[in-house]
Motif scaffolding. Structure first.
Motif, short mmCIF file in Angstrom:
data_model
loop_
_atom_site.label_atom_id
_atom_site.label_comp_id
_atom_site.label_asym_id
_atom_site.label_seq_id
_atom_site.Cartn_x
_atom_site.Cartn_y
_atom_site.Cartn_z
N ARG A 105 0.87 40.35 30.16
CA ARG A 105 1.46 39.09 29.60
C ARG A 105 2.81 39.22 28.24
O ARG A 105 3.76 38.67 28.36
N GLU A 106 2.54 40.09 27.67
CA GLU A 106 3.17 40.50 26.57
C GLU A 106 4.74 41.06 26.35
O GLU A 106 5.61 40.72 26.77
N SER A 107 4.46 41.76 28.05
CA SER A 107 5.87 42.72 28.27
C SER A 107 6.48 41.20 29.50
O SER A 107 8.10 41.77 29.23
N LEU A 108 6.09 40.54 30.11
CA LEU A 108 7.04 39.87 30.62
C LEU A 108 7.48 38.60 29.75
O LEU A 108 8.77 38.68 30.08
N LEU A 109 7.12 37.85 29.03
CA LEU A 109 8.04 37.22 27.35
C LEU A 109 8.55 38.08 27.29
O LEU A 109 9.81 37.99 27.34
N TRP A 110 8.78 39.83 27.08
CA TRP A 110 9.58 40.84 26.40
C TRP A 110 10.26 40.72 27.32
O TRP A 110 12.48 40.44 27.10
N ALA A 111 10.12 40.69 28.58
CA ALA A 111 11.05 40.87 30.18
C ALA A 111 12.54 39.39 29.52
O ALA A 111 13.38 39.96 29.97
N ILE A 112 12.05 38.21 29.30
CA ILE A 112 12.73 37.02 29.04
C ILE A 112 13.86 37.51 28.16
O ILE A 112 14.60 37.34 28.15
N ASP A 113 13.14 37.45 27.02
CA ASP A 113 13.58 38.25 25.49
C ASP A 113 15.13 39.41 26.17
O ASP A 113 15.77 39.03 25.41
N ARG A 114 14.71 39.89 26.42
CA ARG A 114 14.86 41.23 27.32
C ARG A 114 16.84 41.19 27.89
O ARG A 114 17.96 41.75 27.79
N ARG A 115 16.69 40.55 28.45
CA ARG A 115 17.30 39.81 29.91
C ARG A 115 18.28 39.07 29.24
O ARG A 115 19.41 38.96 29.16
N ALA A 116 18.07 38.03 28.21
CA ALA A 116 18.55 37.42 27.12
C ALA A 116 19.71 38.48 26.29
O ALA A 116 20.80 37.80 25.69
N LEU A 117 18.85 39.17 25.29
CA LEU A 117 19.84 40.19 24.28
C LEU A 117 20.67 41.04 25.02
O LEU A 117 21.88 41.06 24.85
N LEU A 118 21.02 40.96 26.81
CA LEU A 118 21.55 42.00 28.00
C LEU A 118 22.77 41.09 27.99
O LEU A 118 23.76 41.54 28.15
N ASP A 119 22.77 39.68 28.57
CA ASP A 119 23.22 38.95 28.68
C ASP A 119 24.50 38.96 27.16
O ASP A 119 25.67 38.80 28.21
N ARG A 120 23.93 38.57 25.98
CA ARG A 120 24.89 38.63 25.13
C ARG A 120 25.12 39.71 24.13
O ARG A 120 25.64 40.02 23.25
N ARG A 121 24.74 41.41 25.54
CA ARG A 121 25.30 41.89 25.13
C ARG A 121 24.66 42.84 23.34
O ARG A 121 25.66 43.67 22.58
N TYR A 124 22.40 47.64 22.69
CA TYR A 124 20.32 48.50 23.24
C TYR A 124 20.07 49.76 22.51
O TYR A 124 19.15 49.21 22.26
N GLN A 125 20.66 50.14 21.56
CA GLN A 125 19.67 50.84 21.14
C GLN A 125 19.47 50.71 19.98
O GLN A 125 18.10 50.72 19.21
N THR A 126 19.76 49.34 19.30
CA THR A 126 19.30 49.18 17.83
C THR A 126 17.66 47.82 18.60
O THR A 126 16.35 47.20 17.62
N GLU A 127 18.11 47.17 19.23
CA GLU A 127 17.60 45.48 20.00
C GLU A 127 16.62 45.75 20.67
O GLU A 127 15.75 44.85 21.22
N ILE A 128 17.21 46.95 22.09
CA ILE A 128 16.16 46.70 23.12
C ILE A 128 15.18 47.57 22.96
O ILE A 128 13.87 47.90 23.59
N SER A 129 15.94 48.85 23.30
CA SER A 129 15.23 50.14 23.50
C SER A 129 14.17 50.38 22.66
O SER A 129 12.49 50.60 22.98
#
Length: 576
Positions: A105-121, A124-129
């Protein structure tokens, strides 16, 4: 004869291999047969000749390796392939299933935020990885835990709402698993209650299966494990699970909120009164301790961890049957209501604060009813009045009439021990003296104050927002419509219109989108208390419509609303 036998065997093997590509259970059984044959031939003479060896290749990291329907692979714990397809799931596996479901559940919610972060470029190394690595680290510590939603080969759906629903479906499966496990350990359990728990777990795993099928090409290990455990325990206990155990009888993932409430209700019913009271007192004490720590913090931004623990404690209290508007919760949270943040993944906590705000607006809880001694004293006074002579009753002078008229013009004071029902205001607000007409040098200097009525001068924030929104429309997305709140906002900001959309379900998101398109509001106010849809979905609608969204984290009085509008959307409104 030998040639014909060889041909039939070859045809049978070819068919088994072909069918096993689509039937996971058949493939698992074939692999188990091979393992049994290898074990049976141990210790024999050495095999002559050599077997062809495949070229070794570097494998993809286990945490990112996709689990396909057509391929069984050993997981990162080294368990034998095909475990979920053939080997039974025991009662001892249930605690780990519950833990893995909550991590997913926690990972699915992160996947939503992860996609939003990738969309706004985002970087990766500091905010996503770092978040990816932390979730994968936790997954590797658990047996059979595969976070397919973090795989580089997985593609998220276009509609993030499907992932939000699936995340809550995993939470439901974890809660239903916990309930069934606890009942299973109780030898004196009520059989009918245990059957209801199994029915809820069957519905929860079916919803997960359907939700996974909408966003992923692979089956989920834990859903499959729960399904097989249900089949086993039903056979062992001679219980018929009537629904949601067949592909043609699926549960709807979008109805996770209804299932969540039914699981919570049964969880509360199964705890006996003594256990429930003891657990309540323990949770109330823990929440009070956390709130005491929060009161002693200096900065408003501090205490995030304490507030999250408070929210979790409140969610547990609600599951134990504590009403969201109970007096105990009111007395605990009313002093810190203005400090409470929005915690989107704890809707029960948000509902409690919404109820407390309503109670504050209504003037708090009433005082206890008068005692019997006071009632008896009142009866004695009535008897004494009856003894007065008729002559005394007829003596009424002009002064008495004036007193009676004066009493009629004065509103009765609130009963002792009850808060006066007044419009809510920030606790830091300081009363201003009424303007004196003799000292006014220019009548226009009091135009704005006159518009505010006789209740007092408006705050500077209210005056500025009034200039920005006067004559414009606003959309309010919140819980059930509160007429007094809507009228106060319209009057204070001189709006032409305020459209209130009650956010109860997914259909309300469509209504919100239509209202924004039709009314073209200057701003969208979001009352975070009492809504039953994810705030991220509301944010997405506002972003697509290019309308600023303002989240109201606590009181809806105009002073607070004005402050939030200026802090969150002031620059955008001034630039228009």
């Amino acid at each position: 004869m030998q040639v014909e036998l060889n041909r039939l065997i070859a045809k049978l093997v070819e068919r088994l291999v072909r069918d096993s590509q689509e039937d996971v259970e058949l493939k698992s059984e074939l692999r188990n047969i091979a393992v049994c044959l290898l074990d049976a031939t141990k210790g024999g003479p050495p095999v002559t000749g050599s077997l062809p060896r495949s070229t070794p290749r570097e494998e993809e990291p286990a945490a990112f390796r996709p689990r396909e329907f057509s391929r069984e692979e050993p997981d990162l714990t080294g368990r034998a392939a095909g475990r979920a397809g053939s080997m039974p799931i025991t009662d001892g596996d249930l605690p780990m299933i519950e833990t893995r479901c909550r991590l997913k559940r926690e990972s699915l919610l992160w996947a939503i935020d992860r996609r939003a972060l990738l969309d706004r470029r985002a970087d990766y190394q500091t905010e996503i990885s770092p978040v990816d690595r932390e979730l994968i680290r936790r997954a590797k510590e658990l047996p059979d835990c595969y976070l397919w939603m973090l795989s580089s080969q997985w593609r998220p759906p276009e509609n993030p709402r499907q992932l939000e629903d699936l995340a809550e479906c995993f939470e439901n499966m974890a809660a239903a698993t916990s309930l069934a496990r606890r009942l299973l350990a109780d030898e004196s359990r009520d059989r009918s209650v245990f059957e209801r728990a199994l029915d809820l777990l069957a519905e929860a795993q079916s919803a997960v299966r359907m939700g996974v099928s909408q966003v992923n090409d692979y089956w989920d290990f834990d859903q499959n494990a729960v399904f097989r455990w249900l089949r086993g325990v039903a056979a062992r206990e001679h219980i018929l699970i009537k629904r949601h155990m067949r592909l043609d009888d699926p549960a709807d993932p979008a109805r996770w909120a209804d299932l969540q409430s039914r699981i919570g209700a049964l969880e509360s019913d199964t705890l006996n009164r003594d256990e429930r009271n003891a657990e309540r007192e323990k949770l109330f004490s823990a929440v009070r301790d956390q709130l005491d720590q929060i009161k002693n913090l200096d900065g408003e931004d501090e205490g995030d961890e304490q507030w999250r623990q408070v929210a979790e404690g409140v969610e547990s209290l609600l599951k134990l049957g504590v009403a969201p508007g109970s007096r105990e919760l009111y007395e605990m949270f009313e002093p810190v209501l203005d400090q409470a943040p929005i915690i989107e993944d704890h809707p029960g906590f948000e509902r409690v604060l919404e109820e407390i705000e309503r109670r504050v607006d209504a003037g708090g809880f009433p005082a206890d009813e008068p005692s019997d001694e006071l009632d008896d004293a009142g009866d004695d006074l009535d008897d004494l009045d009856d003894d007065l002579s008729d002559e005394d009753d007829d003596i009424v002078d002009e002064a008495d009439l004036d007193d009676e008229e004066e009493v009629e013009e004065v509103e009765p004071a609130p009963r002792r021990g009850r808060r006066a029902a007044v419009a809510p205001a920030p606790r830091s607000r300081v009363s201003k003296p009424a303007p004196v007409e003799e000292e006014a040098e220019d009548d226009e200097a009091f135009d704005d104050e006159a518009e505010a009525g006789d209740e007092g001068w408006p705050e500077p924030d209210v005056l500025e927002v009034r200039k920005l929104l006067k004559g414009r429309s606003v959309v309010f997305a919140g819980g059930d419509r509160r007429a007094e709140v809507a009228e106060a906002i319209i009057d204070e900001f001189k709006l032409s219109k305020l459209t209130w959309v009650a956010m109860r379900d997914d259909e309300s998101l469509d209504r919100l989108e239509e209202e924004i398109e039709e009314t073209d509001p200057a701003v969208v106010l979001v009352g975070a208390r009492g809504i039953s849809v994810p705030l991220k979905s509301v944010q997405r609608i506002c972003t697509n419509a290019e309308r600023p969204m303002v989240k109201l984290s606590h009181s809806y009085n105009p002073d607070n609303v004005a402050t939030q509008i200026l802090s969150q959307a002031g620059d955008l409104l001034r630039d228009e």
